[in-house]
Motif scaffolding. Structure first.
Motif, short mmCIF file in Angstrom:
data_model
loop_
_atom_site.label_atom_id
_atom_site.label_comp_id
_atom_site.label_asym_id
_atom_site.label_seq_id
_atom_site.Cartn_x
_atom_site.Cartn_y
_atom_site.Cartn_z
N GLY A 111 0.76 -1.23 0.00
CA GLY A 111 0.00 0.00 0.00
C GLY A 111 0.79 1.28 0.00
N ILE A 112 0.09 2.34 -0.38
CA ILE A 112 0.57 3.72 -0.26
C ILE A 112 -0.01 4.24 1.04
CG2 ILE A 112 0.46 6.03 -1.27
CD1 ILE A 112 -0.04 4.55 -4.00
N VAL A 113 0.81 4.39 2.06
CA VAL A 113 0.30 4.74 3.39
C VAL A 113 0.86 6.07 3.89
CG1 VAL A 113 -0.17 2.36 4.06
CG2 VAL A 113 2.10 3.32 4.49
N ASN A 114 1.50 6.82 3.00
CA ASN A 114 1.99 8.15 3.37
C ASN A 114 1.58 9.14 2.29
OD1 ASN A 114 4.36 10.34 3.15
ND2 ASN A 114 4.12 9.73 5.28
N GLY A 115 0.69 10.05 2.63
CA GLY A 115 0.16 10.98 1.65
C GLY A 115 1.17 11.98 1.15
N THR A 116 2.10 12.40 2.01
CA THR A 116 3.10 13.40 1.62
C THR A 116 3.96 12.90 0.48
OG1 THR A 116 3.16 14.33 3.86
CG2 THR A 116 5.05 14.78 2.42
N THR A 117 4.49 11.69 0.62
CA THR A 117 5.36 11.15 -0.43
C THR A 117 4.57 10.86 -1.70
OG1 THR A 117 5.13 8.95 0.57
CG2 THR A 117 7.09 10.21 1.13
N ASN A 118 3.32 10.46 -1.55
CA ASN A 118 2.54 10.21 -2.77
C ASN A 118 2.25 11.50 -3.51
OD1 ASN A 118 1.30 7.93 -4.26
ND2 ASN A 118 -0.52 9.22 -4.11
N PHE A 119 1.99 12.57 -2.76
CA PHE A 119 1.80 13.87 -3.39
C PHE A 119 3.05 14.28 -4.17
CE2 PHE A 119 2.47 18.44 -3.38
CZ PHE A 119 1.28 18.92 -3.91
N ILE A 120 4.22 14.09 -3.56
CA ILE A 120 5.48 14.49 -4.19
C ILE A 120 5.73 13.68 -5.46
CG2 ILE A 120 7.99 14.48 -3.90
CD1 ILE A 120 7.46 15.14 -0.91
N LEU A 121 5.64 12.36 -5.36
CA LEU A 121 5.93 11.50 -6.51
C LEU A 121 4.91 11.69 -7.62
CD1 LEU A 121 6.98 8.25 -4.60
CD2 LEU A 121 8.49 9.83 -5.83
N ASP A 122 3.65 11.89 -7.25
CA ASP A 122 2.61 12.11 -8.25
C ASP A 122 2.84 13.43 -8.98
OD1 ASP A 122 0.04 11.69 -9.59
OD2 ASP A 122 -0.68 13.32 -8.31
N LYS A 123 3.21 14.46 -8.24
CA LYS A 123 3.46 15.76 -8.87
C LYS A 123 4.69 15.71 -9.78
CE LYS A 123 2.29 20.10 -9.36
NZ LYS A 123 2.27 21.09 -8.25
N MET A 124 5.72 14.98 -9.36
CA MET A 124 6.89 14.79 -10.21
C MET A 124 6.51 14.07 -11.50
SD MET A 124 9.78 13.67 -7.39
CE MET A 124 11.08 13.41 -8.61
N ASP A 125 5.63 13.08 -11.38
CA ASP A 125 5.20 12.31 -12.55
C ASP A 125 4.40 13.18 -13.52
OD1 ASP A 125 4.67 9.70 -13.96
OD2 ASP A 125 2.62 10.23 -13.44
N ARG A 126 3.55 14.05 -12.99
CA ARG A 126 2.67 14.85 -13.84
C ARG A 126 3.35 16.07 -14.44
NH1 ARG A 126 -0.97 17.21 -11.15
NH2 ARG A 126 -0.54 16.52 -9.03
N THR A 127 4.39 16.59 -13.75
CA THR A 127 5.00 17.84 -14.21
C THR A 127 6.44 17.70 -14.68
OG1 THR A 127 5.83 18.45 -12.00
CG2 THR A 127 3.55 19.08 -12.55
N GLY A 128 7.13 16.63 -14.29
CA GLY A 128 8.53 16.46 -14.64
C GLY A 128 9.47 17.23 -13.74
N ALA A 129 8.95 17.80 -12.66
CA ALA A 129 9.77 18.60 -11.74
C ALA A 129 10.69 17.72 -10.91
CB ALA A 129 8.88 19.42 -10.82
N GLN A 130 11.73 18.33 -10.37
CA GLN A 130 12.65 17.64 -9.48
C GLN A 130 12.04 17.54 -8.08
OE1 GLN A 130 15.30 16.02 -10.14
NE2 GLN A 130 15.99 16.80 -12.13
N LEU A 131 12.50 16.56 -7.32
CA LEU A 131 11.92 16.29 -6.01
C LEU A 131 12.04 17.49 -5.07
CD1 LEU A 131 12.11 12.99 -4.04
CD2 LEU A 131 12.54 15.13 -2.85
N SER A 132 13.17 18.15 -5.06
CA SER A 132 13.38 19.27 -4.13
C SER A 132 12.36 20.38 -4.36
CB SER A 132 14.80 19.82 -4.27
OG SER A 132 15.05 20.22 -5.60
N ASP A 133 12.02 20.64 -5.62
CA ASP A 133 11.05 21.68 -5.93
C ASP A 133 9.65 21.29 -5.47
OD1 ASP A 133 13.03 23.24 -7.12
OD2 ASP A 133 12.73 22.29 -9.08
N VAL A 134 9.28 20.03 -5.69
CA VAL A 134 7.94 19.58 -5.30
C VAL A 134 7.83 19.50 -3.78
CG1 VAL A 134 6.22 17.77 -5.54
CG2 VAL A 134 7.71 18.33 -7.46
#
Length: 433
Positions: A156-179
């Protein structure tokens, strides 16, 4: 219905405040559901001078004397978090005959067995639905609804913060530090995001889920953990090219070797097919995929954090504990009869995605395949990524079949030292097809 069930709250933050408001606003509903009124006898806080009028409670109910408060209640709701002083307060509450409702995954992951034993000794309830995946009804189904089934795997995905970060990286191509900076600005990530991005929050939750699923005591320290800070925009793009997405997954599975069963529990960034139910989980949502012998595949999805969603789970537990106070009986206790060994990460079976730069010359692909095959690992696919012929370098994306983790780690070490390899950029585990 004149005799009330006395409730003590430990903590009045976002979740505690939401619980207090709901208990105040819907007191008649709770009385009807339970058979007696619920009475908040006190709320333990650090500072009683702070304005908490939004809770609907009289200022006289707020106190700094948590130790005294827990001895005056029928049910203690702990929303402080952390190990100390939460552990000592809950121990005192149970010894005083109070049932406990908690959202404290860190405490349960470290000392859940001790609290279970104490609750059993004193004949009280210990509920913790809100400790994993916020509002999602997950703990109760695993403790009760699936009690007659056998769970093989929980992922499971049990941490919302990391899922928000990885999902935003996937949708925008941004680097992790920026997200990550954006997540902090939006309130999804704490000022110190270590517990989330290093995987420790998910690690404690994985321990709780594995304990329930496999009737075995699993502590947080038993769970292998890797965070997301090493995930790059290049990794995200490479995953997208092969129809995958990267998620931080908590995985607990029952494994069998030579007729002996064991439990494998781990948290790490994982490539998973976009068509998998977990692959489509967006933003800060949580989802848990459970595989059982009889029910088959089950999916639990919803908001995994936030004041109101978490309060919903806390209040559900509170109603159950209060009903037992009124009608008698107890909820389920610890189920650790299986007492299975915990398998180290080196013994687990997984697949790898390896992204590396190699010399762009004849024979290199054969050499790479030979290095991998010499350790009993087979290649599922090998694709060439961006090619920089002017530098004499080619980028390869390799996915292995499932193999022993220790063998895969040896393969990666040998690739890093190979004359044919310029650089190994990333190594990620793969789940599913």
């Amino acid at each position: 219905m004149s005799e009330s069930v006395r409730i003590a709250l430990l903590g009045s933050g976002v979740v505690g405040g939401a619980v207090a408001r709901r208990l105040t606003e819907a007191k008649d509903e709770f009385a009807a559901r339970i058979g007696r009124p619920l009475e908040i006898v006190g709320v333990a806080v650090r500072d009683t001078t702070k304005d908490r009028s939004d809770t609907g409670l009289d200022a006289s109910l707020f106190t700094t004397d948590a130790e005294k408060l827990v001895t005056e209640a029928d049910i203690v709701v702990e929303l402080m978090g952390g190990i100390d002083p939460a552990k000592a307060l809950l121990q005192k509450a149970i010894e005083s005959g109070a049932s406990v409702v908690t959202a404290n995954k860190a405490l349960l992951g470290q000392d859940g067995a001790e609290l279970y034993e104490l609750a059993e000794k004193h004949g009280v309830d210990l509920y913790y639905e809100a400790a994993v995946a916020g509002a999602i009804p997950l703990i109760r189904p695993m403790r009760v609804s699936l009690a007659g089934d056998s769970v093989h795997r929980v992922m499971g995905i049990v941490n919302g913060t990391t899922n928000f970060i990885l999902d935003k990286m996937d949708r925008t191509g941004a680097q992790l530090s920026d997200v990550l900076a954006e997540a902090q600005a939006l309130g999804y990530a704490e000022a110190d995001p270590t517990a989330d991005v290093e995987g420790h929050d998910a690690q404690a939750k994985a321990a709780i889920l594995a304990s329930l699923a496999f009737h075995t005591r699993v502590r947080t320290s038993d769970v292998h953990v890797e965070g997301i800070m090493g995930v790059t925009a290049d990794d995200i793009r490479a995953a997208r090219r092969i129809g995958c997405v990267i998620k931080l997954l908590a995985i607990a599975e029952l494994v069998e070797k030579d007729g002996t069963q064991a439990v494998n529990v781990r948290v790490h960034p994982t490539l998973i097919n976009r068509n998998h139910p977990l692959g489509s989980v967006r933003e800060a949502f949580n989802a848990v995929f459970v595989e059982t012998q009889l029910a088959g595949e089950l999916m639990f999805y919803g908001r995994g954090a936030g004041g109101d969603p978490t309060a919903s789970a806390v209040l559900g537990d509170l109603v159950q504990a209060a009903r037992h106070r009124v009608t008698g009986g107890r909820g389920p206790g610890e189920s650790a009869y299986a007492n299975l060994p915990i398998e180290p990460i080196a013994a687990s079976q997984t697949a790898y995605f390896i992204r590396l730069d190699v010399e762009d010359k004849p024979g290199v692909l054969g050499n790479i395949a030979k290095t991998i095959g010499e350790h009993g690992v087979s290649i599922e696919s090998m694709r060439q990524g961006a090619r920089r012929s002017q530098d004499g370098v080619a980028t390869l994306h390799i996915i292995t079949h499932r193999a022993n983790e220790a063998d895969l780690a040896t393969v990666v070490d040998e690739l890093k030292s190979s004359d044919d390899v310029r650089e190994v950029f990333s190594v990620l585990r793969v789940e599913g097809e």
